[in-house]
Design a protein around this motif. Structure first.
Motif, PDB file in Angstrom:
ATOM      1  N   PRO A 257       0.856  -1.454   0.027  1.00  0.00           N
ATOM      2  CA  PRO A 257      -0.134   0.098   0.114  1.00  0.00           C
ATOM      3  C   PRO A 257       0.775   1.254  -0.142  1.00  0.00           C
ATOM      4  O   PRO A 257       1.858   1.177   0.778  1.00  0.00           O
ATOM      5  CB  PRO A 257      -0.971  -0.102   1.537  1.00  0.00           C
ATOM      6  N   ASP A 258       0.410   2.472  -0.673  1.00  0.00           N
ATOM      7  CA  ASP A 258       1.118   3.355  -1.014  1.00  0.00           C
ATOM      8  C   ASP A 258       0.294   4.564  -0.296  1.00  0.00           C
ATOM      9  O   ASP A 258      -0.299   5.463  -1.197  1.00  0.00           O
ATOM     10  CB  ASP A 258       1.487   3.947  -2.443  1.00  0.00           C
ATOM     11  N   THR A 286      -0.801   8.168  -1.562  1.00  0.00           N
ATOM     12  CA  THR A 286       0.271   8.980  -1.858  1.00  0.00           C
ATOM     13  C   THR A 286       0.764   8.501  -3.433  1.00  0.00           C
ATOM     14  O   THR A 286       2.047   8.334  -3.516  1.00  0.00           O
ATOM     15  CB  THR A 286       1.518   8.829  -0.878  1.00  0.00           C
ATOM     16  N   SER A 287      -0.058   7.666  -3.955  1.00  0.00           N
ATOM     17  CA  SER A 287       0.398   6.890  -5.094  1.00  0.00           C
ATOM     18  C   SER A 287      -0.208   7.891  -6.282  1.00  0.00           C
ATOM     19  O   SER A 287      -1.114   8.594  -6.401  1.00  0.00           O
ATOM     20  CB  SER A 287      -0.317   5.711  -5.296  1.00  0.00           C
ATOM     21  N   SER A 288       0.369   7.597  -7.423  1.00  0.00           N
ATOM     22  CA  SER A 288      -0.027   8.126  -8.639  1.00  0.00           C
ATOM     23  C   SER A 288      -0.933   7.459  -9.531  1.00  0.00           C
ATOM     24  O   SER A 288      -1.383   8.071 -10.588  1.00  0.00           O
ATOM     25  CB  SER A 288       1.183   8.541  -9.808  1.00  0.00           C
ATOM     26  N   ALA A 289      -1.464   6.314  -9.109  1.00  0.00           N
ATOM     27  CA  ALA A 289      -2.241   5.375  -9.676  1.00  0.00           C
ATOM     28  C   ALA A 289      -3.384   4.802  -8.631  1.00  0.00           C
ATOM     29  O   ALA A 289      -3.215   5.034  -7.455  1.00  0.00           O
ATOM     30  CB  ALA A 289      -1.405   4.151 -10.076  1.00  0.00           C
ATOM     31  N   LYS A 316     -12.994  -3.026   5.601  1.00  0.00           N
ATOM     32  CA  LYS A 316     -13.786  -2.778   4.448  1.00  0.00           C
ATOM     33  C   LYS A 316     -12.680  -2.907   3.228  1.00  0.00           C
ATOM     34  O   LYS A 316     -11.358  -2.930   3.500  1.00  0.00           O
ATOM     35  CB  LYS A 316     -14.074  -1.420   4.375  1.00  0.00           C
ATOM     36  N   THR A 317     -13.351  -3.116   2.206  1.00  0.00           N
ATOM     37  CA  THR A 317     -12.225  -3.019   0.897  1.00  0.00           C
ATOM     38  C   THR A 317     -12.530  -1.973  -0.041  1.00  0.00           C
ATOM     39  O   THR A 317     -13.827  -1.837  -0.353  1.00  0.00           O
ATOM     40  CB  THR A 317     -12.717  -4.554   0.083  1.00  0.00           C
ATOM     41  N   LEU A 318     -11.656  -1.318  -0.549  1.00  0.00           N
ATOM     42  CA  LEU A 318     -11.961  -0.140  -1.627  1.00  0.00           C
ATOM     43  C   LEU A 318     -10.895   0.167  -2.358  1.00  0.00           C
ATOM     44  O   LEU A 318      -9.865  -0.457  -2.345  1.00  0.00           O
ATOM     45  CB  LEU A 318     -12.242   1.176  -0.487  1.00  0.00           C
ATOM     46  N   THR A 319     -11.038   0.841  -3.558  1.00  0.00           N
ATOM     47  CA  THR A 319     -10.063   1.379  -4.501  1.00  0.00           C
ATOM     48  C   THR A 319      -9.904   2.888  -4.177  1.00  0.00           C
ATOM     49  O   THR A 319     -10.807   3.560  -4.057  1.00  0.00           O
ATOM     50  CB  THR A 319     -10.725   1.107  -5.802  1.00  0.00           C
ATOM     51  N   LEU A 320      -8.652   3.175  -3.919  1.00  0.00           N
ATOM     52  CA  LEU A 320      -8.417   4.597  -3.592  1.00  0.00           C
ATOM     53  C   LEU A 320      -7.892   5.090  -4.795  1.00  0.00           C
ATOM     54  O   LEU A 320      -6.936   4.709  -5.118  1.00  0.00           O
ATOM     55  CB  LEU A 320      -7.457   4.642  -2.451  1.00  0.00           C
TER      56      LEU A 320
END
Length: 367
Positions: A257-258, A286-289, A316-320
Motif C-alpha cells: 500500500p502507498d 500517496t500514489s499516482s495510480a 472494508k475493501t476499497l479502491t483509492l
C-alpha cells in the motif's frame, strides 16, 4: 449487570425440558406406541450437566429406546417426524440417529441423510459414513453436489469439510484435499448463497493445512462471475488476514500500500465490558495510480495468563484514487462470547492495509 453484559442463553438450552416434551409428543403423534414418559425420563437424566451436542446425542438414543428395533421401520417413523419438529437444529437428532444406528445399512442410511438434511442438516452425521467407507460415501456426495435441492448440494460441501466445527476432523482430507475437488468445482458458482458460504468455509478450512492447494485452485478459476468471486474472497479470508501476498493478489490487492494513515482515534480508551468502542482514521493515497486496498484491524486480546492473542477483523475493501483521502470508521461492542472471554488490561489495536500494519493504538479494559 447491564443487558449488554448478560450472556445469551446457552445454546444447549435448545434441548430444554419443554423441547424434549415437544419431541416426545410429536413422535407419539406419528407412532402411537411411543412411550412418552420413558422417553422423557431417559432424555432428561442429568440434563443440566450435558453440552448441546451431548444432549443431541442423548435425544437420539432416547428415541431409539422407544422406536421399533427394525431399522427401516424406525426410519419411516423418523421421516414422518421430521416436518413436525419446530427447530432446524433440533431436527439434527434425526441424522444423529442414522449415524448411531444405521452404519450397517449404508445405502439406506445415506439416502436418509439426504432426506433429513433439508429439515436441519446432516453435516455431522454424514462424516461417520465418510469415515466408515470414504470412497463409497464421497461418490454419493459428488452426486449430491449436482442435486436440484440447495440443502443437498450444501451437504456435499459441508459434510466433507476437513475441519468442520463441532465434529471430528477428516485427517485424510487434511493431508490431501484433492478427493473433494469435484464437489468444490461443481459448486464454485452456485446460485445459492447458502451453498456458496459452505464452499468458502470448506476452502478456508483447507487453507489451514494446504494453502498453496487452495491458491492454485482459485487462481485457475474465472473470478468474472460474481458468485465465484464471492466464494474466493471469503475462502481466502484467513490468508488475507495473515497478509498472504498470493491471496491478496488474487483479490487485486497484492501490491504494497502507498498510503498514509493519520488521525487514528480509538475511543473511549478506558473501556468497561459492554461498552462500545469507536475506531476512526483518515486514509490518504500517496500514489499516482489507483490502488485496491483491503483494510482490516487487529485487536491483541489480553489472555488469562497475561499474554495477548491477536484477532483480525474485516473492515472494508476499497479502491483509492491517486491523492484521494477517505475517513474509515467502525464501532464494536466489547462483550463476552462463548468463544471469547475478555480480561482486563491494555489491548493494542493495529490497522492493517493489504496485510501490513501501518498504524497502532490501544484501549484499556477494566474489570
Amino acid at each position: 449487570m447491564t443487558d449488554s453484559q448478560q450472556a445469551a442463553p446457552a445454546l444447549k438450552e435448545i434441548f430444554n425440558r419443554a423441547r424434549l416434551q415437544h419431541i416426545a409428543d410429536e413422535t407419539a403423534a406419528v407412532y402411537p406406541a411411543f412411550d412418552v414418559r420413558a422417553f422423557m425420563q431417559h432424555a432428561s437424566q442429568d440434563l443440566d450437566a450435558l453440552s448441546v451436542m451431548q444432549r443431541l446425542n442423548r435425544v437420539s438414543q432416547s428415541l431409539h429406546a422407544g422406536l421399533p428395533a427394525d431399522y427401516p421401520q424406525a426410519l419411516e417413523i423418523l421421516q414422518q417426524l421430521a416436518p413436525r419438529l419446530n427447530s432446524g437444529f433440533v431436527s439434527m437428532i434425526l441424522p444423529e440417529y442414522v449415524a448411531l444406528y444405521g452404519q450397517a445399512d449404508f445405502e439406506r442410511s445415506m439416502h436418509a441423510l439426504k432426506f433429513f438434511t433439508a429439515f436441519g442438516s446432516s453435516e455431522f452425521a454424514v462424516r461417520h459414513f465418510l469415515r466408515l467407507d470414504f470412497k463409497r460415501a464421497l461418490k454419493l456426495m459428488q452426486g449430491w453436489s449436482k442435486d436440484p435441492d440447495e440443502h443437498v448440494r450444501r451437504l456435499a460441501s459441508e459434510g466433507s469439510r476437513p475441519r468442520l466445527p463441532w465434529s471430528f476432523r477428516l485427517e485424510n482430507l487434511m493431508l490431501d484435499p484433492s478427493p473433494v475437488l469435484p464437489i468444490l468445482s461443481n459448486l464454485n458458482a452456485d446460485d445459492s448463497l447458502y451453498v456458496r458460504k459452505s464452499v468458502a468455509n470448506h476452502l478456508n478450512d483447507i487453507t489451514k493445512d494446504n494453502p498453496d492447494w487452495v491458491l492454485d485452485l482459485i487462481e485457475g478459476w474465472s473470478l468474472e462471475d460474481p458468485r465465484t468471486a464471492w466464494i474466493a474472497r471469503h475462502a481466502l479470508r484467513s490468508l488475507i488476514k495473515k497478509g498472504d501476498r498470493r491471496a491478496l493478489a488474487i483479490m487485486g490487492a497484492g501490491a504494497a500500500p502507498d498510503v498514509l494513515v493519520n488521525e487514528l482515534s480509538v475511543t473511549p480508551q478506558a473501556v468497561r465490558l459492554g461498552d462500545r468502542l469507536s475506531l476512526s482514521f483518515r486514509l490518504t493515497s500517496t500514489s499516482s495510480a489507483s490502488q485496491r486496498l483491503i483494510i482490516d484491524y487487529a485487536i491483541h486480546y489480553v489472555k488469562k495468563s497475561g499474554g495477548t492473542s491477536a484477532k483480525v477483523f474485516k473492515l472494508k475493501t476499497l479502491t483509492l484514487a491517486p491523492g484521494e483521502s477517505v475517513i474509515v470508521s467502525r464501532e464494536q461492542q466489547i462483550r463476552n462470547f462463548t468463544t471469547r472471554v475478555h480480561y482486563a488490561g491494555k489491548h493494542e489495536l493495529d490497522i492493517l492495509i493489504n496485510g501490513e500494519c501501518l498504524a497502532r493504538s490501544w484501549f484499556d479494559l477494566s474489570e
